[in-house]
Motif scaffolding. Structure first.
Motif, PDB file in Angstrom:
ATOM      1  N   ASP A  70       0.844  -1.195   0.000  1.00  0.00           N
ATOM      2  CA  ASP A  70       0.000   0.000   0.000  1.00  0.00           C
ATOM      3  C   ASP A  70       0.878   1.244   0.000  1.00  0.00           C
ATOM      4  N   GLY A  71       0.720   2.054  -1.046  1.00  0.00           N
ATOM      5  CA  GLY A  71       1.393   3.343  -1.102  1.00  0.00           C
ATOM      6  C   GLY A  71       2.301   3.500  -2.301  1.00  0.00           C
ATOM      7  N   GLY A  72       2.052   4.527  -3.080  1.00  0.00           N
ATOM      8  CA  GLY A  72       2.930   4.839  -4.201  1.00  0.00           C
ATOM      9  C   GLY A  72       2.877   3.839  -5.336  1.00  0.00           C
ATOM     10  N   VAL A  73       1.808   3.054  -5.396  1.00  0.00           N
ATOM     11  CA  VAL A  73       1.704   2.018  -6.437  1.00  0.00           C
ATOM     12  C   VAL A  73       1.233   2.649  -7.744  1.00  0.00           C
ATOM     13  N   ASN A  74       1.962   2.362  -8.804  1.00  0.00           N
ATOM     14  CA  ASN A  74       1.593   2.743 -10.164  1.00  0.00           C
ATOM     15  C   ASN A  74       2.081   1.624 -11.087  1.00  0.00           C
ATOM     16  N   PHE A  75       2.037   1.817 -12.390  1.00  0.00           N
ATOM     17  CA  PHE A  75       2.446   0.736 -13.296  1.00  0.00           C
ATOM     18  C   PHE A  75       3.911   0.351 -13.090  1.00  0.00           C
ATOM     19  N   GLU A  76       4.778   1.327 -12.934  1.00  0.00           N
ATOM     20  CA  GLU A  76       6.214   1.061 -12.815  1.00  0.00           C
ATOM     21  C   GLU A  76       6.547   0.393 -11.482  1.00  0.00           C
ATOM     22  N   THR A  77       6.098   0.993 -10.371  1.00  0.00           N
ATOM     23  CA  THR A  77       6.393   0.397  -9.062  1.00  0.00           C
ATOM     24  C   THR A  77       5.647  -0.922  -8.885  1.00  0.00           C
ATOM     25  N   GLY A  78       4.439  -0.990  -9.406  1.00  0.00           N
ATOM     26  CA  GLY A  78       3.654  -2.217  -9.308  1.00  0.00           C
ATOM     27  C   GLY A  78       4.341  -3.398  -9.954  1.00  0.00           C
ATOM     28  N   VAL A  90      -2.337  -2.162  -3.528  1.00  0.00           N
ATOM     29  CA  VAL A  90      -3.365  -1.181  -3.195  1.00  0.00           C
ATOM     30  C   VAL A  90      -2.960   0.122  -3.863  1.00  0.00           C
ATOM     31  N   ALA A  91      -3.833   0.638  -4.722  1.00  0.00           N
ATOM     32  CA  ALA A  91      -3.531   1.872  -5.448  1.00  0.00           C
ATOM     33  C   ALA A  91      -4.669   2.856  -5.227  1.00  0.00           C
ATOM     34  N   GLY A  92      -4.390   3.931  -4.534  1.00  0.00           N
ATOM     35  CA  GLY A  92      -5.398   4.948  -4.270  1.00  0.00           C
ATOM     36  C   GLY A  92      -5.284   6.103  -5.240  1.00  0.00           C
ATOM     37  N   SER A  93      -4.326   6.967  -5.014  1.00  0.00           N
ATOM     38  CA  SER A  93      -4.160   8.174  -5.837  1.00  0.00           C
ATOM     39  C   SER A  93      -3.964   7.844  -7.307  1.00  0.00           C
ATOM     40  N   PHE A  94      -3.221   6.778  -7.591  1.00  0.00           N
ATOM     41  CA  PHE A  94      -2.953   6.406  -8.973  1.00  0.00           C
ATOM     42  C   PHE A  94      -4.245   6.089  -9.722  1.00  0.00           C
ATOM     43  N   VAL A  95      -5.200   5.533  -9.027  1.00  0.00           N
ATOM     44  CA  VAL A  95      -6.485   5.214  -9.649  1.00  0.00           C
ATOM     45  C   VAL A  95      -7.431   6.412  -9.605  1.00  0.00           C
ATOM     46  N   PHE A  96      -7.642   6.955  -8.427  1.00  0.00           N
ATOM     47  CA  PHE A  96      -8.701   7.944  -8.252  1.00  0.00           C
ATOM     48  C   PHE A  96      -8.347   9.344  -8.733  1.00  0.00           C
ATOM     49  N   ASN A  97      -7.062   9.635  -8.928  1.00  0.00           N
ATOM     50  CA  ASN A  97      -6.669  10.922  -9.491  1.00  0.00           C
ATOM     51  C   ASN A  97      -6.400  10.831 -10.985  1.00  0.00           C
ATOM     52  N   SER A  98      -6.729   9.714 -11.577  1.00  0.00           N
ATOM     53  CA  SER A  98      -6.487   9.476 -12.996  1.00  0.00           C
ATOM     54  C   SER A  98      -7.683   9.934 -13.832  1.00  0.00           C
ATOM     55  N   PRO A  99      -7.422  10.423 -15.045  1.00  0.00           N
ATOM     56  CA  PRO A  99      -8.535  10.739 -15.937  1.00  0.00           C
ATOM     57  C   PRO A  99      -9.280   9.479 -16.397  1.00  0.00           C
ATOM     58  N   ASP A 100      -8.620   8.306 -16.286  1.00  0.00           N
ATOM     59  CA  ASP A 100      -9.239   7.045 -16.690  1.00  0.00           C
ATOM     60  C   ASP A 100      -8.970   5.976 -15.631  1.00  0.00           C
ATOM     61  N   ILE A 105      -6.854   0.583 -13.338  1.00  0.00           N
ATOM     62  CA  ILE A 105      -7.190  -0.657 -12.631  1.00  0.00           C
ATOM     63  C   ILE A 105      -6.889  -1.856 -13.512  1.00  0.00           C
ATOM     64  N   LYS A 106      -7.340  -1.789 -14.741  1.00  0.00           N
ATOM     65  CA  LYS A 106      -7.110  -2.889 -15.699  1.00  0.00           C
ATOM     66  C   LYS A 106      -5.612  -3.142 -15.887  1.00  0.00           C
ATOM     67  N   GLY A 107      -4.853  -2.066 -16.047  1.00  0.00           N
ATOM     68  CA  GLY A 107      -3.414  -2.194 -16.242  1.00  0.00           C
ATOM     69  C   GLY A 107      -2.723  -2.808 -15.042  1.00  0.00           C
ATOM     70  N   LEU A 108      -3.137  -2.434 -13.851  1.00  0.00           N
ATOM     71  CA  LEU A 108      -2.540  -3.018 -12.644  1.00  0.00           C
ATOM     72  C   LEU A 108      -2.869  -4.495 -12.523  1.00  0.00           C
ATOM     73  N   LYS A 109      -4.086  -4.867 -12.887  1.00  0.00           N
ATOM     74  CA  LYS A 109      -4.463  -6.284 -12.812  1.00  0.00           C
ATOM     75  C   LYS A 109      -3.642  -7.135 -13.773  1.00  0.00           C
ATOM     76  N   GLU A 110      -3.178  -6.528 -14.850  1.00  0.00           N
ATOM     77  CA  GLU A 110      -2.391  -7.264 -15.839  1.00  0.00           C
ATOM     78  C   GLU A 110      -0.932  -7.459 -15.448  1.00  0.00           C
TER      79      GLU A 110
END
Length: 111
Positions: A70-78, A90-100, A105-110
């Motif tokens: 939990d924290g700072g998760v994005n495509f690169e760190t994930g 767990v991705a909060g800001s990366f998901v909820f502050n995104s235009p899409d 979410i889909k990208g992280l699941k992959e």
């Protein structure tokens, strides 16, 4: 079954070795990759090594404990976290502050 599972959360300053005796008794360990308190913080790089060490301790203990980050998760760190042994992100800001948010979410699941 209430779906309740025991877990441990550790802050960035906590060494994973301190929880080794508890691993057989918990279903997951949440590793905080930022200092708890507010969203949008930068990912703490040391977390990659911490996840790698924790994964090794879990394997040594023959435990089925999952590693959640939990924290700072994005495509690169994930991607790096998953490669180090993380099971859940767990991705909060990366998901909820995104235009899409759905695309993120889909990208992280992959990963």
């Amino acid at each position: 079954d209430l779906g309740v599972k025991p877990g441990i959360a550790i802050n960035p300053g906590t060494a994973v070795e301190t929880i080794k005796p508890l691993l057989p008794f918990v279903d997951y360990v949440m590793v905080m990759s930022v200092n708890p308190g507010f969203g949008g913080q930068s990912f703490i790089e040391q977390t990659i090594n911490k996840v790698d060490k924790l994964k090794k301790l879990i394997m040594e203990s023959n435990s089925h404990t999952l590693i959640e980050i939990d924290g700072g998760v994005n495509f690169e760190t994930g991607k790096r976290l998953v490669n180090a042994g993380a099971d859940a992100l767990v991705a909060g800001s990366f998901v909820f502050n995104s235009p899409d948010p759905e695309a993120n979410i889909k990208g992280l699941k992959e990963l």
